[in-house]
Design an enzyme around this catalytic site. Sequence first.
Site, PDB file in Angstrom:
ATOM      1  N   TRP A 263      36.181  41.448  41.238  1.00  0.00           N
ATOM      2  CA  TRP A 263      35.876  42.869  41.135  1.00  0.00           C
ATOM      3  C   TRP A 263      34.391  43.023  40.829  1.00  0.00           C
ATOM      4  O   TRP A 263      33.860  42.330  39.963  1.00  0.00           O
ATOM      5  CB  TRP A 263      36.689  43.553  40.041  1.00  0.00           C
ATOM      6  CG  TRP A 263      36.232  44.982  39.858  1.00  0.00           C
ATOM      7  CD1 TRP A 263      36.582  46.047  40.627  1.00  0.00           C
ATOM      8  CD2 TRP A 263      35.299  45.469  38.886  1.00  0.00           C
ATOM      9  NE1 TRP A 263      35.926  47.186  40.197  1.00  0.00           N
ATOM     10  CE2 TRP A 263      35.133  46.858  39.125  1.00  0.00           C
ATOM     11  CE3 TRP A 263      34.586  44.876  37.839  1.00  0.00           C
ATOM     12  CZ2 TRP A 263      34.292  47.660  38.351  1.00  0.00           C
ATOM     13  CZ3 TRP A 263      33.741  45.671  37.080  1.00  0.00           C
ATOM     14  CH2 TRP A 263      33.602  47.043  37.327  1.00  0.00           C
TER      15      TRP A 263
ATOM     16  N   GLU B 277      39.592  43.083  44.590  1.00  0.00           N
ATOM     17  CA  GLU B 277      40.091  44.295  43.916  1.00  0.00           C
ATOM     18  C   GLU B 277      39.189  45.486  44.170  1.00  0.00           C
ATOM     19  O   GLU B 277      37.984  45.442  43.933  1.00  0.00           O
ATOM     20  CB  GLU B 277      40.188  44.032  42.405  1.00  0.00           C
ATOM     21  CG  GLU B 277      40.634  45.227  41.602  1.00  0.00           C
ATOM     22  CD  GLU B 277      40.588  44.968  40.102  1.00  0.00           C
ATOM     23  OE1 GLU B 277      41.057  45.830  39.342  1.00  0.00           O
ATOM     24  OE2 GLU B 277      40.064  43.911  39.692  1.00  0.00           O
TER      25      GLU B 277
ATOM     26  N   LYS C 103      38.117  49.726  43.782  1.00  0.00           N
ATOM     27  CA  LYS C 103      38.069  50.756  42.757  1.00  0.00           C
ATOM     28  C   LYS C 103      37.577  52.045  43.385  1.00  0.00           C
ATOM     29  O   LYS C 103      36.737  52.029  44.290  1.00  0.00           O
ATOM     30  CB  LYS C 103      37.136  50.341  41.608  1.00  0.00           C
ATOM     31  CG  LYS C 103      37.224  51.255  40.382  1.00  0.00           C
ATOM     32  CD  LYS C 103      36.507  50.659  39.190  1.00  0.00           C
ATOM     33  CE  LYS C 103      36.725  51.510  37.953  1.00  0.00           C
ATOM     34  NZ  LYS C 103      36.104  50.922  36.748  1.00  0.00           N
TER      35      LYS C 103
ATOM     36  N   ASP D 272      45.013  47.578  41.162  1.00  0.00           N
ATOM     37  CA  ASP D 272      44.902  47.998  39.762  1.00  0.00           C
ATOM     38  C   ASP D 272      45.410  49.428  39.649  1.00  0.00           C
ATOM     39  O   ASP D 272      44.975  50.321  40.377  1.00  0.00           O
ATOM     40  CB  ASP D 272      43.447  47.903  39.308  1.00  0.00           C
ATOM     41  CG  ASP D 272      43.268  48.183  37.825  1.00  0.00           C
ATOM     42  OD1 ASP D 272      43.596  49.310  37.391  1.00  0.00           O
ATOM     43  OD2 ASP D 272      42.772  47.307  37.094  1.00  0.00           O
TER      44      ASP D 272
ATOM     45  N   HIS E  13      42.765  52.325  39.509  1.00  0.00           N
ATOM     46  CA  HIS E  13      41.619  52.325  40.416  1.00  0.00           C
ATOM     47  C   HIS E  13      41.759  53.254  41.615  1.00  0.00           C
ATOM     48  O   HIS E  13      41.084  53.072  42.618  1.00  0.00           O
ATOM     49  CB  HIS E  13      41.342  50.902  40.898  1.00  0.00           C
ATOM     50  CG  HIS E  13      40.669  50.064  39.872  1.00  0.00           C
ATOM     51  ND1 HIS E  13      40.084  48.845  40.165  1.00  0.00           N
ATOM     52  CD2 HIS E  13      40.473  50.251  38.545  1.00  0.00           C
ATOM     53  CE1 HIS E  13      39.568  48.331  39.058  1.00  0.00           C
ATOM     54  NE2 HIS E  13      39.799  49.171  38.066  1.00  0.00           N
TER      55      HIS E  13
ATOM     56  N   HIS F 213      47.157  44.529  38.522  1.00  0.00           N
ATOM     57  CA  HIS F 213      46.634  44.822  37.197  1.00  0.00           C
ATOM     58  C   HIS F 213      47.389  46.053  36.707  1.00  0.00           C
ATOM     59  O   HIS F 213      47.073  47.174  37.080  1.00  0.00           O
ATOM     60  CB  HIS F 213      45.130  45.085  37.232  1.00  0.00           C
ATOM     61  CG  HIS F 213      44.316  43.835  37.224  1.00  0.00           C
ATOM     62  ND1 HIS F 213      42.945  43.835  37.156  1.00  0.00           N
ATOM     63  CD2 HIS F 213      44.681  42.528  37.246  1.00  0.00           C
ATOM     64  CE1 HIS F 213      42.502  42.593  37.162  1.00  0.00           C
ATOM     65  NE2 HIS F 213      43.547  41.781  37.217  1.00  0.00           N
TER      66      HIS F 213
ATOM     67  N   ASP G 123      40.294  55.793  35.148  1.00  0.00           N
ATOM     68  CA  ASP G 123      40.549  54.374  34.875  1.00  0.00           C
ATOM     69  C   ASP G 123      40.248  54.057  33.414  1.00  0.00           C
ATOM     70  O   ASP G 123      39.310  53.334  33.085  1.00  0.00           O
ATOM     71  CB  ASP G 123      39.674  53.522  35.809  1.00  0.00           C
ATOM     72  CG  ASP G 123      39.959  52.037  35.653  1.00  0.00           C
ATOM     73  OD1 ASP G 123      41.106  51.680  35.337  1.00  0.00           O
ATOM     74  OD2 ASP G 123      39.021  51.246  35.839  1.00  0.00           O
TER      75      ASP G 123
ATOM     76  N   ASP H 204      42.323  52.624  31.189  1.00  0.00           N
ATOM     77  CA  ASP H 204      42.910  51.362  30.732  1.00  0.00           C
ATOM     78  C   ASP H 204      43.576  51.460  29.359  1.00  0.00           C
ATOM     79  O   ASP H 204      43.292  50.689  28.463  1.00  0.00           O
ATOM     80  CB  ASP H 204      41.848  50.251  30.731  1.00  0.00           C
ATOM     81  CG  ASP H 204      41.490  49.811  32.143  1.00  0.00           C
ATOM     82  OD1 ASP H 204      42.408  49.575  32.924  1.00  0.00           O
ATOM     83  OD2 ASP H 204      40.293  49.728  32.463  1.00  0.00           O
TER      84      ASP H 204
ATOM     85  N   ASP I  95      45.852  44.751  32.401  1.00  0.00           N
ATOM     86  CA  ASP I  95      44.427  45.034  32.228  1.00  0.00           C
ATOM     87  C   ASP I  95      44.262  46.320  31.437  1.00  0.00           C
ATOM     88  O   ASP I  95      44.352  47.418  31.989  1.00  0.00           O
ATOM     89  CB  ASP I  95      43.729  45.147  33.588  1.00  0.00           C
ATOM     90  CG  ASP I  95      42.222  45.349  33.457  1.00  0.00           C
ATOM     91  OD1 ASP I  95      41.709  45.263  32.323  1.00  0.00           O
ATOM     92  OD2 ASP I  95      41.563  45.591  34.473  1.00  0.00           O
TER      93      ASP I  95
END
Length: 419
Positions: free
Chosen positions: A186, A227, A229, A260, A263, A287, A295, A297, A327
């Site tokens: 990433w 990955e 985003k 993810d 993302h 993820h 994002d 997380d 993640d």
Amino acid sequence: MSKEQVISAYQQAKQVFEKYGVDTEKALETLKSVPISIHCWQGDDVKGFESPDVALTGGIQTTGNYPGAARTPTELRADMEKALSLIPGKKRVNLHAIYLDTDESVERDQIKPEHFARWVEWAKAQDLGLDFNPTFFSHPKSDDGLTLSHPDEEIREFWINHLKASRKVSEYFGRELGSPSFMNIWIPDGMKDQPVDRLGPRQRLADSLDKGLAEKIDTAYHVDAVESKLFGIGAEAYTVGSNEFYLAYASTRGTALCLDAGHFHPTEVISDKISACSLFVKNLQLHVTRPIRWDSDHVVAFDDETQAIMREIVRNELLDRVAIGLDFFDASINRIAAWVIGTRNAQKALLKALLEPTAQLKAAEASFDYTTRLGLMEEAHSLPWSAVWDYYCQQNDVAVGFDWIKDVKDYEATILEVR
């Protein structure tokens, strides 16, 4: 709940599931065999151990000031051991390149397997697999917000060499630990405001990836993943490595694709992407995280999307092609508790998916009996899956229910508060 009560509740639940054609013992055996890759960076707020003076960049933000963040590799491993002891089943640990454990100063394009040897020794002792990530952020050569797509050839070459070096570290993990290391790529590359040239950076990124991944490595030891985003802080208008870019790259270059959960657009979910991508990409990496409006997380919850992700994997028989990883990084709560809560929630969602009466649901759908399909899907939520989860925890000698919090609080009082 006593041991006898847990067993009794499980036996009753087993009989209920049998009526729906679900074998709880088979579900537990499958759950036991599926590893969850737990990210190390929850334990120290994504700082790493490369240099204490480098600021966190790349659109990554960790908020909160809860005491006790790990300051050394030894402290981080001790914290992870405590978390792992409270999580049932098979686990892996996911490292970033900035988590090297060495007594020397090492530039990122010069990292070598020996700089991670202590992690491998620890993983062997803990019976863990390791996964890896090159770190394309928090470095002077990423200050422009560009790395593998940078217009400066020397900077681009530096990051290509970091990618090459990271692959050798990942291969080393796989060889030493007997299971392939998924290495996820990433990069933060993008623009804060609207660019004039959207194609040029993507041409440079594709070329850099081709050069960095040119050496063939046995997938028995190492698997490359890319990955995407949607945007990031400082890259709000344009992201070089978009979903379309990496989906096309993975499908034409034979890499794995990492999805993810944070993302994509706020109303976009990765659960719907799993089956579609599986038609064109052999291996997927996930993820699993919890975005709140962006994002962000947050710690994985037992929410609708986490359950939907696991159902899609199970319903489509993709467990052997999907590597499940987490993640998130929350510095506002106890970091060990964050690992425990997030990982147990991912496992709960997977178990619930394994206990779904999938055969009956598919039969109803195939016969266009959508009434039965909807009714059965909704009733399945109320089946006694939690009794099966408690039994699984007991069988794995970890705390049942909320009993694990006492261990975390005791560790906080004796270890974290002293730091």
